[in-house]
Design a protein around this motif. Sequence first.
Motif, PDB file in Angstrom:
ATOM      1  N   THR A 168      -5.055   1.075   5.621  1.00 33.50           N
ATOM      2  CA  THR A 168      -4.181   1.503   6.181  1.00 33.50           C
ATOM      3  C   THR A 168      -3.122   0.338   6.724  1.00 33.50           C
ATOM      4  O   THR A 168      -1.854   0.701   7.193  1.00 33.50           O
ATOM      5  N   LYS A 169      -3.856  -0.518   7.161  1.00 38.23           N
ATOM      6  CA  LYS A 169      -2.846  -1.582   7.700  1.00 38.23           C
ATOM      7  C   LYS A 169      -3.164  -2.935   7.039  1.00 38.23           C
ATOM      8  O   LYS A 169      -2.253  -3.764   7.010  1.00 38.23           O
ATOM      9  N   ILE A 170      -4.279  -3.105   6.129  1.00 42.19           N
ATOM     10  CA  ILE A 170      -4.053  -4.574   5.412  1.00 42.19           C
ATOM     11  C   ILE A 170      -4.333  -4.020   3.918  1.00 42.19           C
ATOM     12  O   ILE A 170      -5.233  -3.293   3.637  1.00 42.19           O
ATOM     13  N   VAL A 171      -3.426  -4.725   3.128  1.00 42.17           N
ATOM     14  CA  VAL A 171      -3.504  -4.563   1.808  1.00 42.17           C
ATOM     15  C   VAL A 171      -3.694  -5.949   1.052  1.00 42.17           C
ATOM     16  O   VAL A 171      -2.936  -7.054   1.372  1.00 42.17           O
ATOM     17  N   PRO A 172      -4.358  -6.330   0.316  1.00 38.43           N
ATOM     18  CA  PRO A 172      -4.458  -7.659  -0.340  1.00 38.43           C
ATOM     19  C   PRO A 172      -3.325  -7.997  -1.308  1.00 38.43           C
ATOM     20  O   PRO A 172      -2.562  -7.196  -1.882  1.00 38.43           O
ATOM     21  N   HIS A 173      -2.971  -9.170  -1.117  1.00 37.97           N
ATOM     22  CA  HIS A 173      -1.628  -9.833  -1.831  1.00 37.97           C
ATOM     23  C   HIS A 173      -2.117 -10.418  -3.132  1.00 37.97           C
ATOM     24  O   HIS A 173      -2.658 -11.527  -3.205  1.00 37.97           O
ATOM     25  N   THR A 174      -2.119  -9.545  -4.275  1.00 43.20           N
ATOM     26  CA  THR A 174      -2.597 -10.142  -5.507  1.00 43.20           C
ATOM     27  C   THR A 174      -1.691 -10.695  -6.304  1.00 43.20           C
ATOM     28  O   THR A 174      -2.122 -11.651  -7.052  1.00 43.20           O
TER      29      THR A 174
ATOM     30  N   SER B 249      16.015  10.031 -22.428  1.00 48.78           N
ATOM     31  CA  SER B 249      16.125   9.033 -21.434  1.00 48.78           C
ATOM     32  C   SER B 249      14.603   8.446 -20.698  1.00 48.78           C
ATOM     33  O   SER B 249      13.608   9.185 -21.023  1.00 48.78           O
ATOM     34  N   THR B 250      14.708   7.184 -20.144  1.00 37.54           N
ATOM     35  CA  THR B 250      13.468   6.593 -19.752  1.00 37.54           C
ATOM     36  C   THR B 250      13.759   6.600 -18.057  1.00 37.54           C
ATOM     37  O   THR B 250      14.892   6.014 -17.656  1.00 37.54           O
ATOM     38  N   ILE B 251      12.825   6.642 -17.556  1.00 34.90           N
ATOM     39  CA  ILE B 251      12.813   6.252 -15.916  1.00 34.90           C
ATOM     40  C   ILE B 251      11.742   5.389 -15.504  1.00 34.90           C
ATOM     41  O   ILE B 251      10.698   5.532 -16.093  1.00 34.90           O
ATOM     42  N   THR B 252      12.023   4.533 -14.573  1.00 37.00           N
ATOM     43  CA  THR B 252      11.100   3.621 -14.254  1.00 37.00           C
ATOM     44  C   THR B 252      10.476   3.784 -12.730  1.00 37.00           C
ATOM     45  O   THR B 252      11.480   3.942 -12.077  1.00 37.00           O
ATOM     46  N   TYR B 253       9.271   3.891 -12.660  1.00 37.06           N
ATOM     47  CA  TYR B 253       8.721   4.358 -11.168  1.00 37.06           C
ATOM     48  C   TYR B 253       7.865   2.986 -10.691  1.00 37.06           C
ATOM     49  O   TYR B 253       7.338   2.212 -11.557  1.00 37.06           O
ATOM     50  N   LYS B 254       8.194   2.572  -9.487  1.00 41.15           N
ATOM     51  CA  LYS B 254       7.565   1.367  -9.094  1.00 41.15           C
ATOM     52  C   LYS B 254       6.969   1.484  -7.563  1.00 41.15           C
ATOM     53  O   LYS B 254       7.483   2.109  -6.753  1.00 41.15           O
ATOM     54  N   TRP B 255       5.596   1.409  -7.616  1.00 43.12           N
ATOM     55  CA  TRP B 255       4.842   1.465  -6.294  1.00 43.12           C
ATOM     56  C   TRP B 255       3.600   0.249  -6.189  1.00 43.12           C
ATOM     57  O   TRP B 255       3.298  -0.233  -7.143  1.00 43.12           O
ATOM     58  N   ARG B 256       3.470   0.363  -5.038  1.00 49.39           N
ATOM     59  CA  ARG B 256       2.305  -0.525  -4.583  1.00 49.39           C
ATOM     60  C   ARG B 256       0.894   0.058  -4.378  1.00 49.39           C
ATOM     61  O   ARG B 256       0.674   1.104  -3.818  1.00 49.39           O
ATOM     62  N   ALA B 257      -0.092  -0.418  -4.994  1.00 50.37           N
ATOM     63  CA  ALA B 257      -1.542   0.109  -4.972  1.00 50.37           C
ATOM     64  C   ALA B 257      -2.231  -0.088  -3.627  1.00 50.37           C
ATOM     65  O   ALA B 257      -2.991  -1.320  -3.510  1.00 50.37           O
ATOM     66  N   ALA B 258      -1.694   0.563  -2.812  1.00 51.39           N
ATOM     67  CA  ALA B 258      -2.128  -0.031  -1.035  1.00 51.39           C
ATOM     68  C   ALA B 258      -3.387   0.920  -0.896  1.00 51.39           C
ATOM     69  O   ALA B 258      -3.993   0.282   0.312  1.00 51.39           O
ATOM     70  N   GLN B 259      -3.872   1.897  -1.602  1.00 50.91           N
ATOM     71  CA  GLN B 259      -5.093   2.511  -1.426  1.00 50.91           C
ATOM     72  C   GLN B 259      -5.761   2.008  -2.636  1.00 50.91           C
ATOM     73  O   GLN B 259      -5.489   1.447  -3.540  1.00 50.91           O
ATOM     74  N   TYR B 260      -7.161   2.501  -2.660  1.00 54.35           N
ATOM     75  CA  TYR B 260      -8.121   2.435  -3.930  1.00 54.35           C
ATOM     76  C   TYR B 260      -8.952   3.564  -4.023  1.00 54.35           C
ATOM     77  O   TYR B 260      -9.350   4.282  -2.799  1.00 54.35           O
TER      78      TYR B 260
ATOM     79  N   PRO C 187     -13.220   4.641  10.123  1.00 55.32           N
ATOM     80  CA  PRO C 187     -12.939   5.627  11.236  1.00 55.32           C
ATOM     81  C   PRO C 187     -11.516   5.657  11.754  1.00 55.32           C
ATOM     82  O   PRO C 187     -10.846   4.527  11.969  1.00 55.32           O
ATOM     83  N   LYS C 188     -10.687   6.824  11.955  1.00 54.08           N
ATOM     84  CA  LYS C 188      -9.756   7.107  12.709  1.00 54.08           C
ATOM     85  C   LYS C 188      -9.828   8.183  13.666  1.00 54.08           C
ATOM     86  O   LYS C 188     -10.620   9.027  13.372  1.00 54.08           O
TER      87      LYS C 188
END
Length: 564
Positions: A58-64, A153-164, A373-374
Amino acid sequence: MRLQNLLYLAYAFTVAATSIPVLETRKTKSPSKPKPCAGNSAHKRTKWCDYDINTDYTKIVPHTGVTREYWLSIDEITVAPDGISRFAMAINGTIPGPTIYANWGDEVVIHVTNHLNESKNGTSIHWHGIRQNYTNQNDGVVSITQCPTAPGSTITYKWRAAQYGSSWYHSHIGLQAWMGVFGGVIINGPASQNYDVDKGMLFLNDWSHQTADELYTHAQTVGPPTLDTGLINGTNMYNTSGKYFTMRANKGESYRLRIVNAAIDTHWKFMIDNHKLTVIGMDLVPVKPYTTDYINIGMGQRYDIIVTANQPKARNHWIRAIPQTDCSENHNVDNIRGILHYHGKVGTPLTNPWNFTDICVDEDLSKLVPVVPKSVSAADWQDMTDVTVAKNTKNLFRWYLNSTTMEVLWEDPTLLQIYDNQTEWPNSSGVIELPNANEWVYLLINTSMPVAHPIHLHGHDFFILAQGEGAWDGTTITSNPPRRDTALLQSSGHLLIAFETDNPGAWLMHCHIGWHTSEGFALQFIERYEEARQLIDLKYVNDNCASWITYDEGNGIEQEDSGV
Ligand SMILES: *[C@@H]1O[C@H](CO)[C@@H](O)[C@H](O)[C@H]1NC(C)=O
Ligand SMILES: *[C@@H]1O[C@H](CO)[C@@H](O)[C@H](O)[C@H]1NC(C)=O
Ligand SMILES: *[C@@H]1O[C@H](CO)[C@@H](O)[C@H](O)[C@H]1NC(C)=O
Ligand SMILES: *[C@@H]1O[C@H](CO)[C@@H](O)[C@H](O)[C@H]1NC(C)=O
Ligand SMILES: *[C@@H]1O[C@H](CO)[C@@H](O)[C@H](O)[C@H]1NC(C)=O
Ligand SMILES: *[C@@H]1O[C@H](CO)[C@@H](O)[C@H](O)[C@H]1NC(C)=O
Ligand SMILES: *[C@@H]1O[C@H](CO)[C@@H](O)[C@H](O)[C@H]1NC(C)=O
Ligand SMILES: *[C@@H]1O[C@H](CO)[C@@H](O)[C@H](O)[C@H]1NC(C)=O
Ligand SMILES: *[C@@H]1O[C@H](CO)[C@@H](O)[C@H](O)[C@H]1NC(C)=O
Ligand SMILES: *[C@@H]1O[C@H](CO)[C@@H](O)[C@H](O)[C@H]1NC(C)=O
Ligand SMILES: *[C@@H]1O[C@H](CO)[C@@H](O)[C@H](O)[C@H]1NC(C)=O
Ligand SMILES: [Cu+2]
């Protein structure tokens, strides 16, 4: 006793014969699957390059620096997953649709084209469970984050895979997800226990020989229809037609399966005869491994499990998805099956199920211990909402949260209202404003009606602080509560969830029973209004709306449901 029995009204139900447009199944080359990060192997699944299972994702996401790009086409097709032919809508011609793969930290770009010309259906794709951190407008919910995307029509979605972990995508307009518009999402990352082979997604669907759109009249007037059967990863036997799902195993090997309940109205118990299941994740949250005979899985939920081929004698074992008749009915409860077979040939298993009680509950909260843990702080904001059902002036069932049933318009999404600085919300919009950053929100959902509801929240994992039958007794789980994006409000029960206002946007919260969403069981949080407004890419939202409005006017489309 089930509500629909209490409310049963004699009703002669006939369905007009529909013409079935036949479309060729498209041959597609699947994009290459990403390779795991350094250090991750069958004997070291906890490792992931410089990260591991204990990294606070939730704090660190690899920069690929990697972007994975996909093209999806939504088509009208004829399918016969259990040997009985019917109309369906599907992604790239298959049910389930193609799996989207990414590595933890990748950017994902998906272009979705609507080919639902005959039905004149708009569309949208929601990336269930994906955090959409500061990317609310890619959440894919009509009336909230976008207009429907028009046929052609076409729509484009963009998101980051911040979880796994494991998730799925599905249409978020009307009942289209249960017409067949869904597929898997696999985000590779570390895992809390080793396994040899990843077998990928395993979808559990309920299924009828009439479509969800055809059955909706029955749902609205009489109550939820009894469905014909179910599918395991898109296939099953029905009477003597169709075929069972099969999975090959080599003795001694262990397999990861990513189970999704994609049903419109079925709570499952999933089991494999003679084999224990080890749970390593729920929704997109890794948990400390625990072993069980079967899993309870509610609509919208996912479980990552490991099964080891360790049986000395029998070579063929039934895989079972058992609808829990405690909360919905099915004509084929005992025959939604697949076969786990050791080595080459598939035979008919002679095995018996694990013993179980037919009941709609989640996995025991005490077993669902997140690896990272949180804890939850005291509530900065708290509220409660009551769940009820009643017939409206048209004599159709509607679900109410505190006496309001959602009714929002496809062509006027919340994001455009926010962009226009709207601050007054009609009750039917179900808006709850959460203006302040990084506050703890507690919501108690309570019902005195004997119907269970899987509650799904967008844009967040929530913490489950209390869950059970009857009224909440005032106690909460304080140490590392389970957190996920979908949890069951039990029949005549309560569910207390908490989340932090760390993600600006308009986020839907709703029951994941398809009929109930369409019948208004939803509310939306407008979180951090001013920041949410600044994140809106007006051209993105407007272009898609403009083509929908042109299509709508040209075709006289009528909206008759909640709008989500
Ligand atoms: C979410 O986005 C915000 C704003 O860009 C950023 O500060 C934060 O680190 C992001 N969180 C994650 C987990 O990516
Ligand atoms: C889906 O089908 C389109 C053609 O309609 C193709 O270009 C695309 O690669 C397919 N996508 C996947 C993920 O298979
Ligand atoms: C899609 O089309 C069917 C008719 O073919 C209709 O019953 C249904 O309401 C439409 N759904 C949406 C979301 O437009
Ligand atoms: C269906 O949609 C396609 C674009 O995807 C368009 O080219 C075609 O003309 C449409 N057909 C009908 C009958 O509307
Ligand atoms: C289920 O179907 C998906 C999509 O076709 C596929 O990727 C996956 O491997 C299948 N699962 C199993 C366990 O065979
Ligand atoms: C399946 O079998 C049942 C019981 O024999 C029968 O009533 C039903 O008509 C059959 N359905 C089909 C589609 O063959
Ligand atoms: C289920 O319970 C029955 C009766 O107690 C018992 O005989 C049977 O062995 C049990 N089955 C399993 C798979 O545990
Ligand atoms: C629902 O109603 C209760 C009781 O009147 C009230 O305390 C609560 O604030 C309301 N909740 C919402 C979300 O409107
Ligand atoms: C909304 O309010 C902001 C100031 O908070 C202003 O800059 C913006 O122009 C307004 N937008 C519209 C569409 O009125
Ligand atoms: C909207 O909700 C408020 C508070 O519950 C209630 O007083 C009001 O009558 C409702 N308005 C309508 C039009 O139902
Ligand atoms: C919650 O529902 C229960 C019945 O399940 C009821 O006894 C209780 O009073 C309700 N609590 C609130 C605060 O409405
Ligand atoms: Cu519900």
